[in-house]
Design a protein around this motif. Structure first.
Motif, PDB file in Angstrom:
ATOM      1  N   THR A 297       0.824  -1.209   0.000  1.00 38.70           N
ATOM      2  CA  THR A 297       0.000   0.000   0.000  1.00 38.70           C
ATOM      3  C   THR A 297       0.859   1.260   0.000  1.00 38.70           C
ATOM      4  O   THR A 297       2.074   1.205   0.186  1.00 38.70           O
ATOM      5  N   ILE A 303      -3.289   3.075   7.194  1.00 38.49           N
ATOM      6  CA  ILE A 303      -4.421   2.167   6.969  1.00 38.49           C
ATOM      7  C   ILE A 303      -4.623   1.265   8.177  1.00 38.49           C
ATOM      8  O   ILE A 303      -5.754   1.040   8.635  1.00 38.49           O
ATOM      9  N   LEU A 307      -8.015   1.117  10.449  1.00 38.80           N
ATOM     10  CA  LEU A 307      -8.794  -0.107  10.646  1.00 38.80           C
ATOM     11  C   LEU A 307      -8.932  -0.429  12.133  1.00 38.80           C
ATOM     12  O   LEU A 307     -10.007  -0.842  12.587  1.00 38.80           O
ATOM     13  N   LEU A 344     -12.739   0.305   4.358  1.00 38.72           N
ATOM     14  CA  LEU A 344     -11.656   0.872   3.551  1.00 38.72           C
ATOM     15  C   LEU A 344     -12.191   1.923   2.563  1.00 38.72           C
ATOM     16  O   LEU A 344     -11.447   2.830   2.164  1.00 38.72           O
TER      17      LEU A 344
END
Length: 348
Positions: A297, A303, A307, A344
């Motif tokens: 990524t 990220i 999450l 996401l």
């Protein structure tokens, strides 16, 4: 030619293993007064007052049927981690010997080496996550006792080229340990079938992944009878408790259920890969033969934290060699995977 006596520690050659009450008497009796157990039972619905079978024979017989290998070629450990540790303690002299690992790979090889004061030689995988055979050959010296290969590999998910592993088996005079924790999800066949061809092969598997028994801690090692005998000599007397043995044996009757879960996991893996490719922050998704995927990524840490804030936990592998910017994502249920994708979609 491989000779176990050339790599076995001298103190292990001379070791007289502990002889438990259940080693000295095997069979059925009406009165057991030999092991200083509580004769009245357990304060539970099921009695666990008697020591378990130290060699887990009933479980091994069932595994023998499933795996197609004699029970005498099977070692059971408190997770695969115990088998790894016993290999170090049996074959590596602290402060003298070394082992080779091929990062990125499963972290317990390094931890066990450090605990046992065994030097570690790292020969990184290639950019394609395959073995660097020339690098491994250069790293081997007279004190190299073991080479650890995880296939399918954790955290990358890919299987290691079979011919490359066979090259090591044919030319290395120490142990080649092939960790197949994720083999149930792989297109490759297991190396268990090669045990009769290579005396220096040890194959690790587990009931923690496809079999869904991570909480019971039952790992397996498959090897020649002489290697298994050494491992049984070194292990604690009752390393697999009675509850784990009973529940594992019960679970091993349900092969069809496990196969159905494997099929569903692979289908969900394909769907998840397709969905993740739609995100701009996903740069690459590496081919996987496991129940997880490695996703490169633009912002792994961001990220990951996002999450976590939404109650979704993945593994940030971005600091691991050759996994820069990558997250490792386990394949969940259809509902869990859908929750991941929907969350996401709101990440910026």
């Amino acid at each position: 030619m491989f000779d176990i006596n050339n790599i076995l520690r001298e103190n292990i050659k001379k070791l007289v293993p502990y002889s438990s009450a259940r080693d000295e008497f095997q069979g059925e009796a009406s009165v057991y007064l030999d092991a200083n157990e509580n004769a009245f039972g357990s304060p539970l619905d099921t009695n666990y007052n008697r020591y378990p079978d130290p060699l887990q024979y009933a479980v091994k017989l069932r595994l023998s049927e499933i795996k197609g290998v004699p029970a005498r070629n099977i070692f059971l450990g408190n997770g695969s981690d115990e088998a790894i540790d016993i290999l170090f303690r049996s074959f590596c002299n602290p402060g003298v010997d070394n082992v080779i690992i091929v990062p990125p790979t499963y972290g317990m090889y390094e931890v066990s080496a450090n605990i046992n004061d065994v030097a570690l030689k790292r020969v990184p995988l290639t950019a394609e996550y395959q073995l660097d055979l020339d690098g491994i050959a250069e790293a081997i010296d007279k004190h190299t006792k073991m080479i650890f290969i995880c296939s399918p590999n954790n955290p990358t998910g890919n299987s290691i080229n079979r011919a490359d592993v066979e090259t090591l088996l044919a030319n290395f005079k120490g142990l080649v340990v092939v960790d197949e924790a994720y083999i149930n999800f792989s297109r490759q066949k297991t190396f268990i079938q090669e045990l009769t061809e290579y005396a220096n092969l040890v194959v690790l598997q587990t009931l923690s992944k496809a079999w869904g028994l991570a909480g019971l801690r039952v790992g397996m090692a498959f090897a020649s009878e002489e290697i298994i005998e050494v491992m049984n000599k070194v292990k604690p007397p009752y390393n697999i408790n009675e509850a784990s043995q009973q529940l594992a044996l019960e679970a091993l009757q349900n092969v069809d259920q496990v196969n159905a879960w494997i099929k569903e996991t692979l289908a969900q893996r394909d769907k998840l890969v397709l969905a993740l490719r739609n995100f701009d922050f996903v740069l690459d998704i590496y081919p996987s033969d496991a129940n997880f995927i490695l996703v490169k990524t633009t912002d792994a840490k961001g990220i990951y934290n996002y999450l976590v804030s939404h109650g979704i936990i993945v593994r940030d592998r971005s600091k691991v060699t050759l996994c820069e910017g990558a997250l490792r994502i386990t394949i969940g249920t259809p509902q869990e995977n859908e929750t991941l994708i929907e969350t996401l979609k709101t990440f910026k």
